[in-house]
Design an enzyme around this catalytic site. Structure first.
Site, mmCIF file in Angstrom:
data_model
loop_
_atom_site.group_PDB
_atom_site.id
_atom_site.type_symbol
_atom_site.label_atom_id
_atom_site.label_comp_id
_atom_site.label_asym_id
_atom_site.label_seq_id
_atom_site.Cartn_x
_atom_site.Cartn_y
_atom_site.Cartn_z
ATOM 1 C CB CYS A 1 -9.298 1.762 7.310
ATOM 2 S SG CYS A 1 -8.655 1.242 5.701
ATOM 3 C CD GLU B 1 -2.794 -1.189 2.448
ATOM 4 O OE1 GLU B 1 -4.011 -1.306 2.244
ATOM 5 O OE2 GLU B 1 -2.308 -1.065 3.591
#
Length: 638
Positions: free
Chosen positions: A396, A303
């Site tokens: 998230c 990420e």
């Protein structure tokens, strides 16, 4: 009484944010419509998913109220806290759903019951791994979750809800200060977040140890305290001290949350070295590692940012939380410096990378935000599915979107000693004080579909009118604009990205800003190999894309090129929401062929003309599934 300030309340800096009530968005404008959708769809959906996915049951499990297994992610507590923060900001609005107050109050009560006597609060390490408490800060997210709890509590205190929540957060913060503050255990969290939360708690309470502990966490970076990990120390920005860093690196969200905390610390302690480091990393990230949509993160594996100019469109990770973190960090940079480029970056991310993450129904979301989808896209990656999902195992992004949209009005305008600044344009009402003058700004605009922004300025000076400056951001994409005051053209100097109108304002004035926004063909830096020979269509702050759904039957998107010699014009598409401006260009459809994978250089086939319709990138994937691309090969591309 606690001041009703917004998410960021610095005590110093170039600009001062308005109170949370300082701007009211009109639901008839795009920003106001997004905020209204958040209130009626996204936020209630997040609250419901806390029950369905099990995050709230994780808390009840501590009390023995359920035998449900702990939800898969060990940091799911943060989903609760982000939703609490979103609910608090929403409750600042006069038309907020009163049921949100019950959610905040009851959840705060539940958290108070499960909190340990010493202040510790983490459901996973209380019920599943008590022996590992504070022992794996690289991956545990204990301080990360604490940071989101603190931010929720700060929001609740500033809005005046969730009476028990600030006390819960302060007890946990006091434990963190005692353990990790000056003179305590030298350690850093693998996922930055606690730093900016502690600074905001200091701003709320004036309790200096919170600020000192945040500064210590910043200063301890780069000493190898986080360990190597499977991705290396750069993954969590522990490879070099923050003040010495020259490149944005590692996990995108961690990088921006860390720098948000660094800027917060810098502003409160008067540390120009940290501001200089943040400016250096801004130059690197926005100069070489940011997608045209404002998204960041080229690599799925960790990420993370890629190398300079490594920006593949179909493999773009561009995580939603990364764009939100960038937006929040750029806001802090704007407040600290008053420089318009940070507002430009906020606008790009908001209208493209962030907006694309939410479906028009407000209940489905992207985690990753690619700039291209092929017809045979492999959606095996849970975070990069073919379509927006109602929730994720790592959830998230949805509550992060909810808290940003609930507080969106807080990012539109600021004041300083000289006047009022408008950074983002949306229909609504701005109320502020400039010195001893009460200023109102009624804004009517069709932005971003139209470039005209009409503002009725009202003033109520305590004494005789005094001169002050209305500063209006001129976006970097705009090369031509006009300004009038009460119908008369004015020439306003543009400094740091803002046109500044200085005068002793009468009781009522009308200011009209007209930003020219013709369609643009955008090319990338030649080092961005993945899109060499391609162009992107843009208009105003919006990036556009082409979907298979808008091509004639039998013409694959992969066979379409753009005729760069033909005009690009604004248009409409019948099955898009009212008011949306699309773009029409001339495309060239190549005859379908099956050339070998590799061969000698081939001549460019002219292809036959075809109407090419582009829609705003943030709306892709809302009608039918299918291929999409932002970067379109040109007529000169083989």
């Amino acid at each position: 009484m606690t001041p009703r300030t917004g998410p960021v309340a610095p005590t110093d800096g170039a600009l001062r944010p308005l109170d949370v009530d300082g701007v009211r968005l009109n639901a008839g404008g795009l920003l106001g419509a997004w905020q209204r959708r958040n209130a009626t769809a996204t936020l209630p959906h997040c609250v419901a998913q806390l029950e369905e996915a099990g995050a709230l049951d994780n808390v009840r499990r501590v009390l023995g109220l359920t035998d449900r297994e702990h939800t898969p992610m060990w940091f799911a507590d943060s989903d609760i806290y982000k939703t609490l923060e979103a609910a608090a900001w929403e409750l600042a609005h006069p038309d907020a759903d009163p049921r949100l107050r019950e959610f905040v109050e009851s959840t705060a009560e539940l958290l108070a019951k499960v909190q340990d006597d010493d202040g510790y609060l983490n459901t996973y390490f209380t019920t599943e791994k008590p022996e590992l408490r504070w022992r794996e800060l690289d991956w545990s997210h204990e301080l990360y979750c604490a940071g989101h709890l603190i931010q929720a509590a700060v929001a609740a205190a500033r809005v005046g809800v969730g009476e028990r929540l600030p006390g819960v957060a302060r007890r946990f913060a006091d434990l963190i200060v005692a353990r990790y503050g000056p003179g305590g255990v030298p350690a850093v969290c693998g996922h930055a977040q606690i730093e900016t939360a502690l600074v905001e708690l200091y701003r709320l309470t004036g309790h200096r140890p919170y600020l000192d502990t945040a500064r210590r966490f910043i200063d301890l970076r780069g000493q190898g305290l986080g360990g190597h990990g499977r991705f290396g120390p750069a993954y969590w920005q522990d490879h070099v001290p923050v003040r010495e860093a020259s490149t944005a690196t590692g996990h995108v969200v961690r990088q921006w949350y860390l720098l948000a905390g660094a800027v917060d610390v810098a502003v409160e302690t008067g540390d120009p070295e940290l501001i200089s480091a943040a400016e250096r990393l801004w130059e690197d990230a926005h100069g070489t590692k940011t997608y045209i949509t404002g998204g960041q993160g080229a690599r799925h594996r960790d990420e993370a940012f890629g190398n300079a100019y490594e920006l593949p469109p179909e493999r773009a990770y561009a995580e939603t939380c990364g764009a939100i973190a960038s937006f929040q960090w750029n806001w802090r940079m704007l407040l600290a410096t008053g420089t318009g480029r940070y507002a430009d970056a906020m606008e790009t991310a908001l209208y493209n990378a962030i907006a694309a993450a939410i479906a028009t129904d407000g209940r489905h979301f992207f985690y990753a935000n690619p700039l291209q989808r092929r017809a045979d896209h492999d959606s095996a990656n849970d975070h990069a599915p073919d379509r927006r999902q109602p929730w994720y195992s790592c959830a998230c992004c949805p509550p992060n979107l909810a808290r940003l949209m609930a507080s969106l009005q807080s990012y539109l305008a600021t004041t300083d000693a000289d006047g009022l600044q408008v950074h983002l344009y949306g229909s609504g009402m701005v109320s502020a004080r400039v010195g001893d003058t009460a200023v109102g700004l009624a804004v009517v605009t069709g932005y971003p579909w139209q470039g005209q922004v009409r503002m009725t300025v009202t003033t109520q000076p305590a004494q005789a009118p005094r001169e002050w400056t209305l500063a209006l951001r001129i976006p970097a994409w705009c090369t031509s604009f006009t300004l009038t005051v009460d119908g008369a053209p004015v020439t306003a100097p543009v400094r740091a990205g803002y046109a500044r109108i200085s005068r002793a304002w009468p009781t009522t004035s009308t200011v009209v800003l007209d930003l020219d926004m013709p369609p643009r063909l955008v090319t990338a830096h030649p080092y961005v190999d993945a899109v060499r020979g391609c162009v992107a269509l843009a208009r105003g702050p919006l990036v556009y894309c082409v979907e298979q759904a808008d091509l004639p039957a039998g013409i694959p998107l992969a066979d379409v090129r753009v005729d760069t010699s033909a005009a690009v014009r604004p248009s409409t598409v019948g099955d898009l929401p009212d008011g949306v401006v699309a773009l029409t260009a001339t495309g060239l459809a190549r005859p379908p062929s099956t050339p070998p994978l590799y061969g000698e250089s081939r001549e460019v086939s002219p292809g036959r003309p075809v109407a090419l319709t582009a829609i705003p990138y943030f709306l892709w994937g809302n009608r039918v599934e299918g291929p999409m691309r932002v970067w379109i090969p040109t007529d000169a591309t083989p």
